[in-house]
Design an enzyme around this catalytic site. Structure first.
Site, PDB file in Angstrom:
ATOM      1  N   ASP A  12       0.783  -1.192  -0.002  1.00 59.17           N
ATOM      2  CA  ASP A  12      -0.049   0.102  -0.097  1.00 59.17           C
ATOM      3  C   ASP A  12       0.857   1.266   0.182  1.00 59.17           C
ATOM      4  O   ASP A  12       1.513   1.185   1.103  1.00 59.17           O
ATOM      5  CB  ASP A  12      -0.787   0.016   1.329  1.00 59.17           C
ATOM      6  CG  ASP A  12      -1.915  -1.141   1.262  1.00 59.17           C
ATOM      7  OD1 ASP A  12      -1.832  -1.792   0.367  1.00 59.17           O
ATOM      8  OD2 ASP A  12      -2.630  -1.203   2.192  1.00 59.17           O
ATOM      9  N   ASP A 131     -14.040  -5.471  -3.328  1.00 56.95           N
ATOM     10  CA  ASP A 131     -14.360  -5.297  -2.018  1.00 56.95           C
ATOM     11  C   ASP A 131     -15.773  -5.678  -1.550  1.00 56.95           C
ATOM     12  O   ASP A 131     -16.703  -4.973  -1.890  1.00 56.95           O
ATOM     13  CB  ASP A 131     -13.957  -3.994  -1.494  1.00 56.95           C
ATOM     14  CG  ASP A 131     -12.735  -3.371  -1.957  1.00 56.95           C
ATOM     15  OD1 ASP A 131     -11.783  -4.263  -2.177  1.00 56.95           O
ATOM     16  OD2 ASP A 131     -12.407  -2.113  -1.716  1.00 56.95           O
TER      17      ASP A 131
END
Lengths: 258, 213
Positions: A12, A131
């Site tokens: 990330d 997601d």
């Protein structure tokens, strides 16, 4: 059978630095992405995924430079996700040296974008990131829905149906993240992973919740994932990629040992 | 200084392959080129490709590069990669029987639907990831351990008429040809530019290869 199940470390990246939060808070600095990507490559990572979480559009050039640098010395597949909204965004990432791009929110807002992207660049480089969050109550059949905005906004879209639709639109791979598990270190949502993996013909990458090496193996054996993605267990050198592979091999999973 | 031309015909991303060639052999002059003269001036030629075969063949035919590639296939070391390998067969099932370059007589076919492994798990298509490559002797495998893993991503594979051109096979779950070789032409279904050490070694071997077997 000799196709190996893949282990994919995920970085990330926020404004040029690798960070990892627990449930999107408590963001810890984990270092320089180029340095970390080099280490993962040495340890035998099968691919590397960069998720750009830089908030401001202005700072997005940073990830392009990171990818360029990594691609000139690391020769395994590289995926970049986060903020991919236009064909031009995809072209920039591929030109920087990415092999695949992850499309998430933009697919939800405009599914046709996935079709256009696959037609223009080929399905092999289009990963649709999903997601999902469980919405069924105890006692009901399991049901998961797509969420956007880091898991905050429900869309009312059924996750399994969505995965099938995205493959029909040209997704070459599905990156599936359980928003219930992401950052918890409790393991993948195995029922979700299996439901999606059995519903689509393309490879599924399980993501969200890895806290130990058994979780990775469970994702493949019980979740039927083709690849497993994890971030924090690798960043802070709790486990090396090599250890993860040896552990998976010991549980009977075919992996690439270098 | 020797030179290698990476053919650019508008199909996909050539940066990865150019970067890997440069990394494999820093002293080699690596050029991404699209015009016939530049291709024919290079000592060696890499013919890459991703995407759909119809678009690929249309681009090659429109630009006149089809005949250039055929001429390279007769004169100097040529390395076809992925779709660049498939385009060297006679035709492909993809996009409703697409005519290809016929450098290797034979066909490109889709993996059968509903593939299962020995344990009964269904196999995904595309065949994506690191698979073992079992090869027969050839200068391009020099320094590479037998059954090394290379990175694949494809749904179609080559079935040459003449089995003696098969330079390597992989299993999914049945063996299929993942490398072809004849004289100065070599072609691989996997991506050496994304196959870490083994892939770089294959590229290095190609950049030193004189086209003799």
């Amino acid at each position: 059978m000799s196709l190996a199940k893949r282990i994919i470390p995920c970085l990330d990246v926020d404004n040029g630095r690798v960070v990892k939060g627990v449930k999107f808070v408590d963001i810890r600095d984990a270092g320089d992405p180029v340095e970390i990507a080099r280490r993962y490559d040495r340890e035998g990572a099968d691919e590397i995924t960069f998720l750009d979480i830089t908030a401001t559009h202005h700072d997005r050039d940073t990830i392009v430079h990171v990818v360029e640098q990594v691609a000139s010395e690391v020769f395994i597949p590289l995926t970049v996700g986060g903020g991919i909204r236009t064909l031009d965004d995809i072209r920039r990432m591929l030109n920087a040296g990415a092999d695949k791009v992850g499309i998430n929110s933009a697919a939800v807002f405009n599914p046709e974008f996935v079709r256009e992207a696959a037609e223009r660049f080929g399905s092999q480089c289009i990963v649709v990131a999903i997601d999902a969050k469980k919405v069924s109550q105890a006692g009901e059949d399991n049901r998961w829905e797509i969420f956007t905005h880091g898991g905050r906004k429900a869309t009312g879209i059924d996750a399994v149906e969505w995965a099938k639709k995205m493959v029909a639109y040209g997704a070459g791979e599905i990156l599936l993240t359980s928003m219930d598990r992401d950052g918890t270190r409790e393991g993948f949502d195995l029922l979700l992973t299996r439901a999606i993996s059995e519903a689509v013909p393309v490879p599924v990458i399980a993501s969200g919740g890895v806290g130990n090496l058994d979780h990775l193996a469970d994702g493949v054996i019980e979740g039927k994932a083709d690849a497993v993605l994890a971030a924090s267990i690798f960043h802070f050198a709790e486990y090396s990629i090599q250890q993860a592979k040896e552990h998976m091999a010991a549980r009977g999973i075919e992996v690439r040992l270098t | 200084m020797s030179s290698v031309a990476v053919i650019d015909y508008g199909m996909g991303n050539l940066h990865s392959i150019a970067k890997a060639l440069q990394h494999a052999a820093p002293q080699v002059d690596v050029r991404i080129v699209s015009d016939a003269d530049a291709i024919l001036r290079a000592d060696r030629v890499v013919f890459p490709g991703v995407g759909a075969i119809r678009d690929c063949m249309q681009a090659l035919n429109r630009s006149g590069l089809s005949s250039v590639i055929k001429s390279v296939a007769e004169t100097r070391p040529l390395l076809g990669i992925c779709l660049g390998m498939q385009a060297l067969l006679t035709d492909s099932e993809e996009n409703g029987n697409t005519q290809c370059l016929n450098v290797f007589p034979g066909h490109v076919v889709h993996f059968p639907e509903s593939l299962k492994d020995k344990a009964g798990n269904s196999l995904k298509i595309p065949h994506m990831g690191w698979n073992r490559v079992h090869f027969t002797p050839h200068p391009l495998w020099q320094g590479i351990v037998q059954d090394s893993r290379f990175y694949f991503v494809h749904s179609y594979y080559a079935r040459p008429d003449d089995a003696s051109v098969i330079a390597a096979t992989a299993e999914y779950p049945d063996p299929f040809a993942c490398a072809l070789a004849r004289d100065n032409v070599f072609a691989v279904q996997f991506h050496p530019e994304k196959s870490q050490m083994a892939g770089l070694q294959l590229l290095r071997n190609f950049l030193q290869w004189n086209g003799q077997v």
